[in-house]
Design a protein around this motif. Structure first.
Motif, PDB file in Angstrom:
ATOM      1  N   THR A   1      -5.294  55.876 -54.666  1.00 47.55           N
ATOM      2  CA  THR A   1      -5.673  57.338 -55.015  1.00 47.55           C
ATOM      3  C   THR A   1      -4.375  58.880 -54.482  1.00 47.55           C
ATOM      4  N   ASN A   2      -4.906  59.910 -55.218  1.00 45.94           N
ATOM      5  CA  ASN A   2      -3.940  61.364 -54.955  1.00 45.94           C
ATOM      6  C   ASN A   2      -4.697  62.352 -54.756  1.00 45.94           C
ATOM      7  N   GLN A   3      -4.307  63.401 -54.860  1.00 46.58           N
ATOM      8  CA  GLN A   3      -5.687  65.003 -55.224  1.00 46.58           C
ATOM      9  C   GLN A   3      -6.610  64.722 -55.974  1.00 46.58           C
ATOM     10  N   THR A   4      -6.490  64.134 -56.662  1.00 49.70           N
ATOM     11  CA  THR A   4      -8.085  63.965 -57.671  1.00 49.70           C
ATOM     12  C   THR A   4      -8.408  63.286 -57.203  1.00 49.70           C
ATOM     13  N   GLY A   5      -8.734  62.382 -56.784  1.00 51.32           N
ATOM     14  CA  GLY A   5      -9.231  61.484 -55.880  1.00 51.32           C
ATOM     15  C   GLY A   5     -10.456  62.268 -55.583  1.00 51.32           C
ATOM     16  N   ILE A   6     -11.467  62.690 -55.943  1.00 55.74           N
ATOM     17  CA  ILE A   6     -12.191  63.910 -55.051  1.00 55.74           C
ATOM     18  C   ILE A   6     -13.809  63.299 -55.282  1.00 55.74           C
ATOM     19  N   VAL A   7     -14.600  63.425 -53.957  1.00 57.36           N
ATOM     20  CA  VAL A   7     -16.297  62.958 -54.043  1.00 57.36           C
ATOM     21  C   VAL A   7     -16.613  64.355 -53.733  1.00 57.36           C
ATOM     22  N   THR A   8     -17.813  64.254 -54.588  1.00 62.82           N
ATOM     23  CA  THR A   8     -19.003  65.623 -55.161  1.00 62.82           C
ATOM     24  C   THR A   8     -19.802  65.358 -53.463  1.00 62.82           C
ATOM     25  N   LEU A   9     -20.117  65.442 -52.492  1.00 60.49           N
ATOM     26  CA  LEU A   9     -21.689  65.260 -51.600  1.00 60.49           C
ATOM     27  C   LEU A   9     -22.368  67.148 -51.316  1.00 60.49           C
ATOM     28  N   ASN A  10     -23.905  66.912 -52.006  1.00 58.91           N
ATOM     29  CA  ASN A  10     -24.367  68.076 -51.762  1.00 58.91           C
ATOM     30  C   ASN A  10     -23.918  69.683 -51.611  1.00 58.91           C
ATOM     31  N   GLY A  11     -22.962  69.036 -52.935  1.00 52.73           N
ATOM     32  CA  GLY A  11     -21.600  70.492 -53.076  1.00 52.73           C
ATOM     33  C   GLY A  11     -20.666  70.733 -52.462  1.00 52.73           C
ATOM     34  N   LYS A  12     -20.754  69.590 -51.894  1.00 50.32           N
ATOM     35  CA  LYS A  12     -19.302  70.034 -51.015  1.00 50.32           C
ATOM     36  C   LYS A  12     -18.130  68.536 -51.493  1.00 50.32           C
ATOM     37  N   LYS A  13     -16.852  68.636 -52.011  1.00 48.09           N
ATOM     38  CA  LYS A  13     -15.697  68.444 -52.296  1.00 48.09           C
ATOM     39  C   LYS A  13     -15.635  67.249 -51.506  1.00 48.09           C
ATOM     40  N   SER A  14     -14.672  66.748 -51.154  1.00 53.44           N
ATOM     41  CA  SER A  14     -13.597  66.067 -50.428  1.00 53.44           C
ATOM     42  C   SER A  14     -12.755  64.715 -51.746  1.00 53.44           C
ATOM     43  N   ASN A  15     -11.526  64.229 -50.120  1.00 52.64           N
ATOM     44  CA  ASN A  15     -10.752  63.405 -50.825  1.00 52.64           C
ATOM     45  C   ASN A  15     -11.767  62.086 -50.150  1.00 52.64           C
ATOM     46  N   VAL A  16     -11.359  61.762 -51.177  1.00 51.74           N
ATOM     47  CA  VAL A  16     -12.250  59.852 -51.619  1.00 51.74           C
ATOM     48  C   VAL A  16     -12.042  59.749 -49.985  1.00 51.74           C
ATOM     49  N   VAL A  17     -10.599  58.935 -49.723  1.00 54.01           N
ATOM     50  CA  VAL A  17     -10.130  58.738 -48.558  1.00 54.01           C
ATOM     51  C   VAL A  17     -11.080  58.874 -47.242  1.00 54.01           C
ATOM     52  N   ASP A  18     -11.262  60.296 -47.394  1.00 63.42           N
ATOM     53  CA  ASP A  18     -11.935  61.089 -45.920  1.00 63.42           C
ATOM     54  C   ASP A  18     -13.058  60.897 -46.459  1.00 63.42           C
ATOM     55  N   PHE A  19     -13.958  60.346 -47.315  1.00 63.00           N
ATOM     56  CA  PHE A  19     -15.225  60.070 -47.745  1.00 63.00           C
ATOM     57  C   PHE A  19     -15.841  58.506 -46.710  1.00 63.00           C
ATOM     58  N   LEU A  20     -14.376  58.101 -47.570  1.00 59.87           N
ATOM     59  CA  LEU A  20     -14.471  57.379 -46.740  1.00 59.87           C
ATOM     60  C   LEU A  20     -14.925  56.585 -45.178  1.00 59.87           C
ATOM     61  N   LEU A  21     -13.907  57.350 -45.069  1.00 65.79           N
ATOM     62  CA  LEU A  21     -13.683  57.134 -43.398  1.00 65.79           C
ATOM     63  C   LEU A  21     -15.386  57.320 -42.983  1.00 65.79           C
ATOM     64  N   GLU A  22     -15.770  58.957 -43.412  1.00 67.79           N
ATOM     65  CA  GLU A  22     -16.992  59.424 -42.766  1.00 67.79           C
ATOM     66  C   GLU A  22     -18.113  58.377 -43.140  1.00 67.79           C
ATOM     67  N   LYS A  23     -17.839  57.249 -44.112  1.00 59.05           N
ATOM     68  CA  LYS A  23     -18.760  56.104 -44.094  1.00 59.05           C
ATOM     69  C   LYS A  23     -19.088  54.812 -43.664  1.00 59.05           C
ATOM     70  N   LYS A  24     -17.713  55.523 -42.086  1.00 58.28           N
ATOM     71  CA  LYS A  24     -17.473  53.799 -41.671  1.00 58.28           C
ATOM     72  C   LYS A  24     -16.884  52.953 -42.516  1.00 58.28           C
ATOM     73  N   ILE A  25     -16.301  53.440 -43.744  1.00 59.89           N
ATOM     74  CA  ILE A  25     -14.792  52.024 -44.344  1.00 59.89           C
ATOM     75  C   ILE A  25     -13.824  51.242 -43.908  1.00 59.89           C
ATOM     76  N   ASP A  26     -13.395  50.591 -43.725  1.00 60.25           N
ATOM     77  CA  ASP A  26     -12.416  50.574 -42.272  1.00 60.25           C
ATOM     78  C   ASP A  26     -11.707  50.468 -43.417  1.00 60.25           C
ATOM     79  N   LEU A  27     -10.653  51.776 -43.827  1.00 57.46           N
ATOM     80  CA  LEU A  27      -9.525  51.897 -44.471  1.00 57.46           C
ATOM     81  C   LEU A  27      -7.926  51.151 -44.016  1.00 57.46           C
ATOM     82  N   LYS A  28      -7.815  50.514 -44.419  1.00 55.44           N
ATOM     83  CA  LYS A  28      -6.407  50.094 -43.548  1.00 55.44           C
ATOM     84  C   LYS A  28      -4.743  50.371 -44.651  1.00 55.44           C
ATOM     85  N   LYS A  29      -5.172  51.443 -45.822  1.00 58.30           N
ATOM     86  CA  LYS A  29      -3.935  51.719 -46.264  1.00 58.30           C
ATOM     87  C   LYS A  29      -4.307  52.140 -47.693  1.00 58.30           C
TER      88      LYS A  29
END
Length: 379
Positions: free
Chosen positions: A39-67
């Motif tokens: 991914t890069n800066q275009t990997g945007i997730v919108t949740l409850n009107g708030k935008k975040s990068n998909v990396v940050d979103f997956l980490l918030e959802k406790k996904i085991d992101l490695k690389k």
């Protein structure tokens, strides 16, 4: 709509959900898995009107992101076109970043070690020479060889269903044109991934374990304004719309605005006549040393024209006719961009645009027939 804005272009867009926003479809697939992401800066997730990068979103959802795997322009999307991107670490998350550009376009087996699932979330713009579809090819190939599932989070094509341009000839294959498709393919990147798999374009005909998470409430005829620049030199909707037409200038001695604030919205060179419009390129984000740095270029400002719905050759043909020394107009890179030797010959021979376009017809019809089984959002 102003060229400096990334405003929603149509009220219908409020209903469109990207693949990344289609959480319910992919979060269960990542649970208890070791996950890598492209991914890069275009990997945007919108949740409850708030935008975040998909990396940050997956980490918030406790996904085991490695690389994180980063394509051309890098993870934060600020590097020049073609600039070497080094491996490193994301300062915000501490995750390792592996560059997929330069000599490492395809993830090595050891770079995929310990990963169960790879997620792909990049915003494409629908042009053959925009390298994210080439990155997708190599990623699919690496996943197929390693037995890793690839999940594409689909995103709308901002150029909709435009299918146009000359079809690539196999002998002109390169990283900016890997498949025998027209210049504009009119597909989303998820659909394109399905086509790579289905047509067995990967090495030795291998096929990837592929899941496409579709956009919701989307049809390719809908206008779509991107929430972030897909790369440094595509600053707005207008540039994205003109990109496929003006990118041909990259294979000539004419600048298409790198080093200005109107990249891919104007063209010019010191060798064109002064017809009242000029610009002087200088270093900026995405162009540290632009073509004709500090030199006055004469040409045409296209930033105020209406949206185009096809590739326009009129500016390329006009510039060739008006340039001072025609023998220095084209450079060898032009053939790679065009994907064929014919386009340069046609322009040099003085063929009118409609005649050149007629020569594309059979290739376009064959491609439309080939792509039909892979379409998710209608014709």
């Amino acid at each position: 709509m102003g060229n400096e804005q990334w405003a929603i272009a149509n009220s219908k867009e409020h209903t469109i959900k990207t693949g990344a926003d289609n959480f319910a479809a992919y979060l269960p697939l990542l649970k208890d898995k070791k996950v890598g992401i492209v991914t890069n800066q275009t990997g945007i997730v919108t949740l409850n009107g708030k935008k975040s990068n998909v990396v940050d979103f997956l980490l918030e959802k406790k996904i085991d992101l490695k690389k994180i795997f980063a394509p051309e322009h890098g993870f934060r999307g600020t590097a020049d076109a073609g600039e070497l991107i080094k491996d490193g670490k994301d300062t915000q998350t501490g995750l390792p970043i592996i560059s997929l550009y330069g000599n490492n376009k395809k993830p090595k087996p050891e770079q995929l070690e310990g990963i169960d699932v790879l997620v792909f979330d990049l915003q494409d713009v629908g042009a053959r020479f925009y390298t994210y579809i080439s990155s997708l090819h190599y990623i699919m190939e690496a996943c197929a060889e390693k037995g890793i599932t690839l999940i594409i989070l689909d995103r709308p094509n901002p150029n909709g269903g435009i299918v146009d341009g000359p079809t690539l000839e196999k002998e002109n294959t390169s990283f900016i044109g890997m498949h025998t498709i027209p210049t504009m393919h009119g597909m989303t990147i998820g659909e394109y991934g399905k086509m790579i798999n289905g047509e067995k374009w990967l090495k030795n005909g291998v096929q990837c374990q592929l899941t496409v998470i579709p956009c919701l409430s989307y049809k390719r005829t809908m206008p779509y304004s991107l929430p972030a620049k897909p790369s440094p030199n595509l600053p707005n909707d207008h540039a994205i719309n003109l990109y496929a037409s003006l990118c041909f200038f990259e294979g000539t001695n004419v600048s298409m605005g790198r080093g200005t604030n109107k990249q891919f919205q104007l063209y010019g060179s010191p060798y064109l006549p002064n017809a009242g419009f000029s610009f002087t390129p200088g270093p900026n984000e995405g162009a540290k040393d632009p073509q004709y740095n500090g030199k006055v270029c004469y040409g045409e400002d296209l930033s105020g024209i209406s949206k185009v719905n096809r590739i326009e050759l009129k500016w390329l043909i006009k510039a060739y006719k008006e340039t001072a020394d025609k023998s220095k107009f084209f450079i060898p890179f032009f053939t790679k961009l065009a994907g064929t030797t014919q386009l340069q010959k046609q322009i040099e021979a003085g063929l009118p645009e409609d005649q050149i376009r007629e020569s594309w017809k059979s290739g376009l019809e064959a491609f439309k027939k080939m792509r039909r089984p892979y379409l998710i959002y209608g014709e």
